[in-house]
Design a protein around this motif. Structure first.
Motif, PDB file in Angstrom:
ATOM      1  N   GLY A 105      42.656  82.795  31.479  1.00 54.61           N
ATOM      2  CA  GLY A 105      41.634  83.722  31.955  1.00 54.61           C
ATOM      3  C   GLY A 105      40.510  83.858  30.949  1.00 54.61           C
ATOM      4  N   ASN A 125      39.205  78.136  28.935  1.00 56.35           N
ATOM      5  CA  ASN A 125      40.059  78.872  29.864  1.00 56.35           C
ATOM      6  C   ASN A 125      41.001  77.875  30.531  1.00 56.35           C
ATOM      7  N   GLN A 146      43.187  78.328  32.660  1.00 60.91           N
ATOM      8  CA  GLN A 146      43.336  78.622  34.086  1.00 60.91           C
ATOM      9  C   GLN A 146      42.426  77.723  34.924  1.00 60.91           C
ATOM     10  N   ASN A 153      43.443  74.807  37.709  1.00 61.38           N
ATOM     11  CA  ASN A 153      42.893  74.718  39.058  1.00 61.38           C
ATOM     12  C   ASN A 153      42.306  73.335  39.326  1.00 61.38           C
ATOM     13  N   GLN A 165      41.465  82.814  41.290  1.00 62.57           N
ATOM     14  CA  GLN A 165      42.138  83.177  40.055  1.00 62.57           C
ATOM     15  C   GLN A 165      43.645  83.259  40.325  1.00 62.57           C
ATOM     16  N   HIS A 195      32.995  77.157  39.386  1.00 64.79           N
ATOM     17  CA  HIS A 195      33.809  78.364  39.507  1.00 64.79           C
ATOM     18  C   HIS A 195      33.075  79.379  40.376  1.00 64.79           C
ATOM     19  N   HIS A 225      35.001  86.039  38.661  1.00 65.25           N
ATOM     20  CA  HIS A 225      36.345  86.212  38.137  1.00 65.25           C
ATOM     21  C   HIS A 225      36.332  86.385  36.620  1.00 65.25           C
TER      22      HIS A 225
END
Length: 335
Positions: free
Chosen positions: A105, A131, A133, A137, A146, A197, A202
């Protein structure tokens, strides 16, 4: 080059409390109380670990919801916690020089930099950061949504072996996920993933964004929007409470409104609501300049909007008031 997988827990004052309104030389979203980190070697094997408790200086009283979520008690912070500058010195020495930070995150690294700035400490050593995350993805379903750490572990078939909402536990589980990613590719393609993104809401902040804050434990949507337009709707320059225009809903439990400060003008407020365990609501709140691209999007939306209709209760009340006025206006006749 080695990778440092970083996770933190932080304390926040209760919204509207004296601590929340306490002026600080640097605005922070939370005060760090625990740091956990795991080292990944160049070949992406999990190596040694680091954990430290930090005794808070600004928000000394532990938020009950933070304590419940993390299991951390004030007595533990008093007994095991060290001052933030000392904790940072130990952490930097453990990290070494040629490292890249990975977090799950956007929040952790930003809050770390805010806390470093609050204590007047250098932030340059945190610049090499990504990040994980977003890499996950990009290398799995390609979505912009997210994902919780727990969800990512389930997708990779990783069985939890450490406690959740513990800095070292979450860092360790993140490290297991990162060990299965192509980190070199992820870093190489990171800028592209960042641009794709979902409009930055997010966590990645759009141009013109002045600040972001997260609120926990709000009762419901109505209470959340009321508070975001009331006690927490403060001008980013003077700190005075602002007035709000109409809220407009957006996809993904998002809402936006235009706030006005009498002295400093307009600011766009965007919020995103997320459900919490126990039925409460978490709010991510962004503040933008009044002349930013995001603010212009609000203006265009407002121009297309239909006039607001009064509620049924207000319509009945207005009808009764009008009837009463007409009755008073009728001439009186003598018998």
């Amino acid at each position: 080059m080695e990778y440092i997988i970083l996770d933190m827990e932080w304390n926040q004052p209760w919204p509207g409390s004296p601590s929340a309104r306490r002026p600080l030389p640097v605005q922070i979203r939370g005060e760090i109380i625990q740091i956990g980190a795991v080292r990944l070697l160049t070949d992406q094997t999990v190596a040694d670990e680091f954990q430290i408790m930090i005794r808070p200086k600004v928000y000394r009283r532990l938020n009950k919801r933070v304590s419940k979520l993390t299991g951390i008690k004030e007595v533990r912070l008093r007994e095991e916690g060290v001052p933030f500058p000392e904790a940072m010195e130990r952490f930097r020495n453990w990290c070494g020089e040629d490292v890249v930070f990975l977090t799950w995150g956007f929040d952790d690294i930003t809050i770390l930099r805010e806390n470093l700035a609050l204590f007047g400490l250098n932030t340059d050593w945190t610049n090499r950061w990504y990040n994980a995350q977003m890499m996950f993805n990009a290398q799995t379903d390609g979505s912009n949504a997210q994902k919780a750490l727990k969800t990512a572990m389930e997708i990779f078939g990783i069985t939890p072996s450490r406690p959740a909402h513990d800095a070292l536990g979450d860092a360790y589980h993140t490290a297991l996920i990162c060990a299965r990613l192509d980190l070199h590719k992820g870093i190489r393609e990171y800028e592209t993933a960042l641009k794709e993104h979902e409009n930055g809401f997010h966590g990645a902040e759009l141009p013109g964004c002045l600040g972001r804050h997260v609120y926990y434990g709000l009762e419901n949507k109505e209470e959340a929007l009321k508070q975001m337009a009331g006690s927490e709707n403060l001008c980013p320059q003077c700190g005075k409470e602002m007035t709000c225009s109409r809220w407009f809903s957006q996809p993904g439990r998002r809402y936006m409104t235009m706030a006005q400060c009498q002295e400093h003008g307009d600011y766009l407020i965007r919020v995103r609501l997320s459900p919490e365990e126990g039925g409460t609501v978490r709010v991510s709140r962004l503040v933008y300049k009044g002349d930013s691209d995001a603010a212009r999007a609000y203006t265009q939306r407002a121009e297309r909007a239909e006039p607001t209709r009064p509620s049924r209760r207000r319509r009945r009340r207005s009808a009764k008031k009008l009837a009463g006025q007409e009755q008073e206006a009728q001439p009186q006749t003598e018998e």
